[in-house]
Design an enzyme around this catalytic site. Sequence first.
Site, PDB file in Angstrom:
ATOM      1  N   ASN A   1      44.285  40.594 -11.084  1.00 51.01           N
ATOM      2  CA  ASN A   1      44.275  39.963 -12.398  1.00 51.01           C
ATOM      3  C   ASN A   1      45.652  40.001 -13.068  1.00 51.01           C
ATOM      4  OD1 ASN A   1      43.467  42.875 -12.604  1.00 51.01           O
ATOM      5  ND2 ASN A   1      43.589  42.484 -14.804  1.00 51.01           N
ATOM      6  N   HIS A   2      46.457  41.026 -12.806  1.00 53.56           N
ATOM      7  CA  HIS A   2      47.791  41.064 -13.392  1.00 53.56           C
ATOM      8  C   HIS A   2      48.726  40.069 -12.717  1.00 53.56           C
ATOM      9  CE1 HIS A   2      47.820  44.384 -16.370  1.00 53.56           C
ATOM     10  NE2 HIS A   2      46.701  44.705 -15.729  1.00 53.56           N
TER      11      HIS A   2
ATOM     12  N   HIS B   1      41.324  47.706  -9.060  1.00 52.00           N
ATOM     13  CA  HIS B   1      40.987  47.262 -10.410  1.00 52.00           C
ATOM     14  C   HIS B   1      40.479  48.361 -11.331  1.00 52.00           C
ATOM     15  CE1 HIS B   1      40.335  44.272 -13.449  1.00 52.00           C
ATOM     16  NE2 HIS B   1      39.022  44.328 -13.431  1.00 52.00           N
TER      17      HIS B   1
ATOM     18  N   HIS C   1      51.287  47.938  -9.340  1.00 50.31           N
ATOM     19  CA  HIS C   1      51.860  47.755 -10.677  1.00 50.31           C
ATOM     20  C   HIS C   1      53.364  48.054 -10.742  1.00 50.31           C
ATOM     21  CE1 HIS C   1      48.241  46.683 -12.808  1.00 50.31           C
ATOM     22  NE2 HIS C   1      47.600  47.758 -12.362  1.00 50.31           N
TER      23      HIS C   1
ATOM     24  N   ASP D   1      47.265  43.372  -7.879  1.00 51.77           N
ATOM     25  CA  ASP D   1      47.968  43.947  -9.027  1.00 51.77           C
ATOM     26  C   ASP D   1      49.302  44.530  -8.575  1.00 51.77           C
ATOM     27  OD1 ASP D   1      46.156  43.118 -10.880  1.00 51.77           O
ATOM     28  OD2 ASP D   1      45.573  45.112 -11.573  1.00 51.77           O
TER      29      ASP D   1
ATOM     30  N   ASP E   1      46.042  49.572  -6.365  1.00 54.19           N
ATOM     31  CA  ASP E   1      46.895  48.847  -7.315  1.00 54.19           C
ATOM     32  C   ASP E   1      48.287  49.483  -7.373  1.00 54.19           C
ATOM     33  OD1 ASP E   1      44.203  48.219  -7.713  1.00 54.19           O
ATOM     34  OD2 ASP E   1      44.489  47.785  -9.830  1.00 54.19           O
TER      35      ASP E   1
END
Length: 226
Positions: free
Chosen positions: A75-76, A186, A22, A49, A20
Amino acid sequence: MTYVHKFEMNTKGRDFVVGDIHGNFSKLMAVLKEVNFSLYDDRLFSVGDLVDRGPENEDMINFTESGIFFPVRGNHDDFAIRYHRIGKMDDDHYRRNGGGWFIDLVPEMREILVQKLERLPFAIEVETINGRVGIIHADVPCPDWNDLEQYLANKGYRQRAMWARDRFGLQDDTPVSGIDHVVVGHNCHPTVMTLGNVHHIDTGGWLPEDYFGRFTLLEISKPGVF
Protein backbone atom coordinates in the site's frame (compact mmCIF):
# COMPACT_ATOMS: atom_id res chain seq x y z
CA MET A 1 -1.24 -6.63 -17.39
CA THR A 2 -0.40 -9.81 -15.47
CA TYR A 3 -1.29 -9.26 -11.83
CA VAL A 4 0.26 -12.48 -10.47
CA HIS A 5 3.89 -13.26 -11.39
CA LYS A 6 4.86 -16.94 -11.23
CA PHE A 7 8.31 -18.39 -10.50
CA GLU A 8 9.55 -21.93 -11.03
CA MET A 9 11.46 -23.80 -8.34
CA ASN A 10 14.94 -22.48 -7.60
CA THR A 11 17.25 -25.37 -8.50
CA LYS A 12 20.48 -23.46 -7.76
CA GLY A 13 20.01 -21.87 -4.36
CA ARG A 14 17.60 -20.71 -1.67
CA ASP A 15 14.45 -18.61 -1.72
CA PHE A 16 13.63 -16.14 1.05
CA VAL A 17 10.67 -13.84 1.71
CA VAL A 18 11.20 -10.68 3.76
CA GLY A 19 8.62 -8.58 5.60
CA ASP A 20 7.88 -4.88 5.07
CA ILE A 21 11.10 -2.92 4.43
CA HIS A 22 10.07 0.77 4.39
CA GLY A 23 13.24 2.27 3.00
CA ASN A 24 15.70 0.44 5.25
CA PHE A 25 18.05 -0.82 2.56
CA SER A 26 21.21 -0.99 4.71
CA LYS A 27 19.46 -2.91 7.50
CA LEU A 28 18.15 -5.37 4.91
CA MET A 29 21.62 -5.87 3.42
CA ALA A 30 22.99 -6.57 6.89
CA VAL A 31 20.38 -9.27 7.48
CA LEU A 32 21.13 -10.86 4.10
CA LYS A 33 24.81 -10.95 5.01
CA GLU A 34 23.96 -12.79 8.23
CA VAL A 35 22.41 -15.66 6.24
CA ASN A 36 25.22 -15.67 3.64
CA PHE A 37 22.80 -14.70 0.90
CA SER A 38 24.24 -15.58 -2.52
CA LEU A 39 23.90 -12.87 -5.14
CA TYR A 40 24.24 -15.55 -7.81
CA ASP A 41 22.07 -18.43 -6.63
CA ASP A 42 19.56 -17.19 -4.04
CA ARG A 43 16.37 -15.20 -4.59
CA LEU A 44 14.75 -12.66 -2.29
CA PHE A 45 11.01 -12.11 -2.48
CA SER A 46 9.20 -9.35 -0.63
CA VAL A 47 5.68 -8.76 0.70
CA GLY A 48 5.93 -5.12 -0.44
CA ASP A 49 6.03 -1.72 1.24
CA LEU A 50 9.50 -0.97 -0.06
CA VAL A 51 9.20 2.73 0.69
CA ASP A 52 8.25 5.42 3.25
CA ARG A 53 9.34 5.85 6.89
CA GLY A 54 12.97 4.90 6.24
CA PRO A 55 16.00 6.78 4.85
CA GLU A 56 16.89 4.75 1.73
CA ASN A 57 13.73 4.62 -0.35
CA GLU A 58 15.36 5.22 -3.72
CA ASP A 59 17.91 2.47 -3.02
CA MET A 60 15.08 0.05 -2.30
CA ILE A 61 13.27 0.89 -5.53
CA ASN A 62 16.45 0.58 -7.58
CA PHE A 63 17.12 -2.82 -5.98
CA THR A 64 14.10 -4.15 -7.89
CA GLU A 65 16.30 -4.08 -11.01
CA SER A 66 19.00 -6.28 -9.47
CA GLY A 67 17.65 -9.54 -10.87
CA ILE A 68 17.59 -11.19 -7.41
CA PHE A 69 14.89 -9.16 -5.65
CA PHE A 70 11.22 -9.73 -6.45
CA PRO A 71 8.64 -7.71 -4.45
CA VAL A 72 4.88 -7.38 -4.70
CA ARG A 73 3.20 -3.98 -4.51
CA GLY A 74 2.32 -2.79 -1.02
CA ASN A 75 0.00 0.00 0.00
CA HIS A 76 2.89 2.42 0.58
CA ASP A 77 4.31 1.67 -2.86
CA ASP A 78 0.84 2.39 -4.20
CA PHE A 79 0.76 5.66 -2.20
CA ALA A 80 3.73 6.91 -4.21
CA ILE A 81 2.23 5.82 -7.52
CA ARG A 82 -1.12 7.49 -6.83
CA TYR A 83 0.47 10.66 -5.46
CA HIS A 84 2.41 11.13 -8.68
CA ARG A 85 -0.13 9.85 -11.18
CA ILE A 86 -3.37 11.19 -9.71
CA GLY A 87 -2.47 13.81 -7.13
CA LYS A 88 -5.43 14.99 -5.03
CA MET A 89 -3.81 13.57 -1.89
CA ASP A 90 -3.48 15.27 1.45
CA ASP A 91 0.23 16.13 1.66
CA ASP A 92 0.15 16.31 5.46
CA HIS A 93 -1.43 12.86 5.68
CA TYR A 94 1.14 11.41 3.29
CA ARG A 95 4.00 13.02 5.22
CA ARG A 96 2.68 11.60 8.49
CA ASN A 97 2.79 8.18 6.88
CA GLY A 98 6.40 8.58 5.77
CA GLY A 99 5.94 10.03 2.29
CA GLY A 100 7.83 13.30 2.76
CA TRP A 101 10.89 11.96 0.92
CA PHE A 102 8.71 11.44 -2.21
CA ILE A 103 6.76 14.70 -1.95
CA ASP A 104 10.02 16.65 -1.89
CA LEU A 105 11.47 15.05 -5.02
CA VAL A 106 11.38 16.92 -8.33
CA PRO A 107 8.65 15.57 -10.65
CA GLU A 108 11.22 14.16 -13.09
CA MET A 109 12.74 11.94 -10.39
CA ARG A 110 9.31 10.90 -9.12
CA GLU A 111 8.45 9.78 -12.65
CA ILE A 112 11.55 7.56 -12.87
CA LEU A 113 10.81 5.90 -9.55
CA VAL A 114 7.09 5.49 -10.19
CA GLN A 115 7.73 3.72 -13.48
CA LYS A 116 9.74 1.13 -11.55
CA LEU A 117 7.07 0.74 -8.87
CA GLU A 118 4.37 0.30 -11.49
CA ARG A 119 6.14 -2.82 -12.72
CA LEU A 120 5.56 -4.58 -9.40
CA PRO A 121 2.90 -7.30 -9.47
CA PHE A 122 0.14 -7.48 -6.88
CA ALA A 123 0.95 -11.10 -6.07
CA ILE A 124 3.67 -13.68 -6.65
CA GLU A 125 3.52 -17.47 -6.76
CA VAL A 126 6.64 -19.60 -6.20
CA GLU A 127 7.09 -23.34 -6.67
CA THR A 128 9.02 -24.76 -3.71
CA ILE A 129 9.79 -28.06 -2.05
CA ASN A 130 7.01 -27.09 0.39
CA GLY A 131 4.46 -26.71 -2.40
CA ARG A 132 3.14 -23.57 -4.06
CA VAL A 133 3.77 -20.45 -1.99
CA GLY A 134 1.79 -17.28 -2.66
CA ILE A 135 3.05 -13.83 -1.70
CA ILE A 136 0.77 -10.79 -1.38
CA HIS A 137 0.99 -7.65 0.71
CA ALA A 138 -2.11 -7.63 2.93
CA ASP A 139 -4.49 -10.51 2.19
CA VAL A 140 -5.90 -12.67 -0.58
CA PRO A 141 -9.14 -10.94 -1.68
CA CYS A 142 -10.86 -14.17 -2.76
CA PRO A 143 -11.45 -17.63 -1.24
CA ASP A 144 -9.40 -19.53 -3.86
CA TRP A 145 -5.91 -18.49 -4.95
CA ASN A 146 -6.53 -19.94 -8.42
CA ASP A 147 -9.13 -17.20 -9.01
CA LEU A 148 -6.78 -14.40 -7.91
CA GLU A 149 -5.71 -13.18 -11.34
CA GLN A 150 -9.36 -12.75 -12.32
CA TYR A 151 -10.23 -10.94 -9.07
CA LEU A 152 -7.27 -8.56 -9.33
CA ALA A 153 -8.57 -7.26 -12.65
CA ASN A 154 -11.02 -5.35 -10.45
CA LYS A 155 -9.58 -2.22 -8.80
CA GLY A 156 -11.51 -2.80 -5.59
CA TYR A 157 -9.96 -6.24 -5.11
CA ARG A 158 -6.50 -4.85 -5.87
CA GLN A 159 -7.04 -2.36 -3.06
CA ARG A 160 -8.02 -5.19 -0.70
CA ALA A 161 -4.87 -7.10 -1.67
CA MET A 162 -2.81 -4.11 -0.50
CA TRP A 163 -4.93 -2.78 2.39
CA ALA A 164 -7.19 -5.42 3.97
CA ARG A 165 -6.71 -6.16 7.68
CA ASP A 166 -9.77 -8.38 8.22
CA ARG A 167 -7.99 -11.71 8.62
CA PHE A 168 -5.42 -10.32 11.05
CA GLY A 169 -7.90 -8.23 13.02
CA LEU A 170 -10.39 -11.07 13.41
CA GLN A 171 -7.68 -13.73 13.85
CA ASP A 172 -9.43 -15.62 11.06
CA ASP A 173 -7.72 -18.99 10.53
CA THR A 174 -9.74 -20.00 7.47
CA PRO A 175 -7.22 -21.38 4.94
CA VAL A 176 -6.94 -19.89 1.45
CA SER A 177 -7.88 -22.63 -1.01
CA GLY A 178 -5.87 -23.48 -4.11
CA ILE A 179 -2.44 -22.71 -2.61
CA ASP A 180 -0.28 -24.47 -0.05
CA HIS A 181 0.94 -21.40 1.81
CA VAL A 182 0.50 -17.62 1.62
CA VAL A 183 3.02 -15.10 3.01
CA VAL A 184 1.87 -11.57 3.81
CA GLY A 185 3.04 -8.41 5.59
CA HIS A 186 1.15 -5.17 6.33
CA ASN A 187 0.26 -5.95 9.96
CA CYS A 188 3.25 -5.41 12.23
CA HIS A 189 3.63 -7.96 15.05
CA PRO A 190 6.56 -8.93 17.32
CA THR A 191 6.63 -12.50 16.02
CA VAL A 192 5.59 -14.38 12.89
CA MET A 193 1.89 -15.26 13.16
CA THR A 194 0.20 -18.05 11.19
CA LEU A 195 -3.56 -18.02 10.62
CA GLY A 196 -4.71 -21.04 8.66
CA ASN A 197 -2.15 -21.30 5.86
CA VAL A 198 -1.42 -17.54 5.87
CA HIS A 199 1.88 -16.48 7.46
CA HIS A 200 2.20 -12.86 8.66
CA ILE A 201 5.90 -11.91 8.63
CA ASP A 202 6.04 -8.12 9.17
CA THR A 203 8.02 -8.18 12.42
CA GLY A 204 8.95 -4.51 12.25
CA GLY A 205 12.44 -4.58 10.77
CA TRP A 206 11.78 -1.00 9.68
CA LEU A 207 11.20 0.23 13.23
CA PRO A 208 13.86 2.16 15.20
CA GLU A 209 16.51 0.08 16.95
CA ASP A 210 15.00 0.62 20.42
CA TYR A 211 11.72 -1.03 19.36
CA PHE A 212 11.09 -4.76 19.12
CA GLY A 213 11.54 -4.75 15.36
CA ARG A 214 13.61 -7.15 13.31
CA PHE A 215 13.47 -8.31 9.73
CA THR A 216 12.08 -11.80 9.26
CA LEU A 217 13.65 -13.76 6.42
CA LEU A 218 11.41 -16.75 5.81
CA GLU A 219 13.34 -19.41 3.87
CA ILE A 220 10.47 -20.87 1.88
CA SER A 221 12.80 -23.29 0.05
CA LYS A 222 13.80 -25.01 3.30
CA PRO A 223 12.05 -28.36 3.82
CA GLY A 224 9.48 -28.20 6.60
CA VAL A 225 9.84 -24.48 7.22
CA PHE A 226 6.05 -24.09 7.47
